[in-house]
Design a protein around this motif. Structure first.
Motif, mmCIF file in Angstrom:
data_model
loop_
_atom_site.group_PDB
_atom_site.id
_atom_site.type_symbol
_atom_site.label_atom_id
_atom_site.label_comp_id
_atom_site.label_asym_id
_atom_site.label_seq_id
_atom_site.Cartn_x
_atom_site.Cartn_y
_atom_site.Cartn_z
ATOM 1 N N ASP A 92 3.538 11.772 9.765
ATOM 2 C CA ASP A 92 3.906 13.023 9.108
ATOM 3 C C ASP A 92 2.775 13.520 8.196
ATOM 4 O O ASP A 92 2.995 13.907 7.058
ATOM 5 N N TRP A 93 1.557 13.490 8.716
ATOM 6 C CA TRP A 93 0.404 13.929 7.939
ATOM 7 C C TRP A 93 0.533 15.412 7.600
ATOM 8 O O TRP A 93 0.893 16.237 8.440
ATOM 9 N N VAL A 99 -1.383 2.119 8.840
ATOM 10 C CA VAL A 99 -1.700 3.465 8.351
ATOM 11 C C VAL A 99 -1.664 4.464 9.493
ATOM 12 O O VAL A 99 -1.078 5.553 9.372
ATOM 13 N N LEU A 100 -2.251 4.119 10.620
ATOM 14 C CA LEU A 100 -2.352 5.063 11.726
ATOM 15 C C LEU A 100 -1.014 5.323 12.413
ATOM 16 O O LEU A 100 -0.875 6.304 13.136
ATOM 17 N N VAL A 141 0.860 -1.184 0.000
ATOM 18 C CA VAL A 141 0.000 0.000 0.000
ATOM 19 C C VAL A 141 0.897 1.235 0.000
ATOM 20 O O VAL A 141 1.782 1.364 0.845
ATOM 21 N N THR A 142 0.664 2.127 -0.960
ATOM 22 C CA THR A 142 1.443 3.361 -1.067
ATOM 23 C C THR A 142 0.560 4.537 -0.708
ATOM 24 O O THR A 142 -0.540 4.693 -1.256
ATOM 25 N N VAL A 143 1.042 5.355 0.212
ATOM 26 C CA VAL A 143 0.308 6.530 0.687
ATOM 27 C C VAL A 143 1.058 7.788 0.252
ATOM 28 O O VAL A 143 2.241 7.946 0.567
ATOM 29 N N THR A 144 0.376 8.655 -0.473
ATOM 30 C CA THR A 144 0.933 9.949 -0.864
ATOM 31 C C THR A 144 -0.158 11.007 -0.740
ATOM 32 O O THR A 144 -1.310 10.699 -0.454
ATOM 33 N N THR A 199 -7.345 8.231 4.679
ATOM 34 C CA THR A 199 -6.352 7.285 4.173
ATOM 35 C C THR A 199 -6.625 5.883 4.702
ATOM 36 O O THR A 199 -6.552 4.899 3.953
ATOM 37 N N ALA A 200 -6.952 5.780 5.969
ATOM 38 C CA ALA A 200 -7.283 4.472 6.544
ATOM 39 C C ALA A 200 -8.517 3.876 5.871
ATOM 40 O O ALA A 200 -8.564 2.669 5.579
#
Length: 269
Positions: A238-239, A233-234, A206-209, A254-255
């Motif tokens: 650095d949100w 995710v949690l 899983v990629t989060v951007t 995001t979650a």
């Protein structure tokens, strides 16, 4: 916008001519560079004169030049990019640029600008792309695009070092992927962008951007349980906080999107 401080523009035709002086910036498409004042910039070095092929398909990878435009990337045939064709299109359209932007903006420029919502960063990291750079002293350097972008408007590039290309592995191009994007308005900048990838060997990535200051990859040996993915995710800390989304909203969304993708790619509901 006129860059009134710029005094010189050079168009190198070879690696030997690719040099930078104090105050010089590399120029790709220039869609961001010419969009606002650039204090202290006195020279531009136009990379497009180097004539790099936009896209080259090899048995092992899809090589995308830093000067490849979004338009060229969006039109890459399925024969060259396999199952990733839809994901490439979705990431290109996530930029929400006009035809003029698509015709000019470059893949490398979008990555090296290092904005959280840069969709070429999202695409490259989600597919485990390697960045190929040309250091000022010669030779080349390779590192994951996930490590190239280190913070907002910050990349791991030394003075005079330029991004030459990204190389997307054939195995990643063949993987199943899912895409989710949220923004506060229909045509707004991405508040969070989540891409999931299920490889043939079973690995789930899983990629989060967009919602974080730098790209993050969450890797699992197989599709994880819901609670394991949510916890991963949690734990990100650095949100990003700007007009396009508050940190708590980005974190929660995001979650939510990651869980939707987990189920879409085979996880138990």
């Amino acid at each position: 916008m006129d860059l009134v401080s710029v005094r010189t523009t050079r168009v190198p035709r070879s690696r030997a001519e690719l040099t930078f002086s104090a105050g010089d910036l590399p120029l790709g498409g220039g869609t961001w560079l010419f969009s606002e004042p650039q204090p202290g910039v006195t020279g531009l070095v136009d990379l497009t004169g180097l004539g790099w092929p936009a896209i080259t398909a090899t048995p092992d990878a899809l090589v995308v030049a830093a000067t490849c435009t979004l338009e060229d990337l969006a039109r890459v045939p399925a024969a060259q990019c396999g199952a990733a064709r839809e994901l490439i299109w979705r990431c290109c359209t996530a930029l929400l640029g006009s035809y003029k932007i698509w015709h000019t903006a470059t893949v490398g420029g979008n990555i090296c600008l290092a904005l959280p919502a840069g969709p070429m960063t999202s695409l490259a990291v989600a597919l485990d792309a390697q960045a190929v750079t040309w250091p000022a002293g010669g030779g080349e350097r390779r590192l994951p695009v996930a490590d190239l972008v280190v913070d907002v408007r910050a990349c791991d590039l030394a003075p005079g070092e330029v991004l030459r290309a990204i190389e997307i592995p054939a195995a990643s191009l063949a993987a199943r992927t899912g895409f989710r994007r949220l923004a506060l308005s229909p045509l707004g900048r991405s508040g969070t962008l989540v891409i999931a990838r299920a490889d043939a060997a079973g690995e789930f990535v899983v990629t989060v951007t967009a919602g974080t200051r730098r790209p993050h990859q969450l890797r699992f040996d197989e599709v994880p349980p819901a609670r394991a993915l949510e916890s991963a995710v949690l734990r990100l800390d650095d949100w990003y906080d700007d007009a396009h989304g508050a940190p708590d909203w980005r974190r929660a969304m995001t979650a939510l999107l990651a869980e939707e993708l987990r189920v879409e790619l085979g996880g138990a509901a």
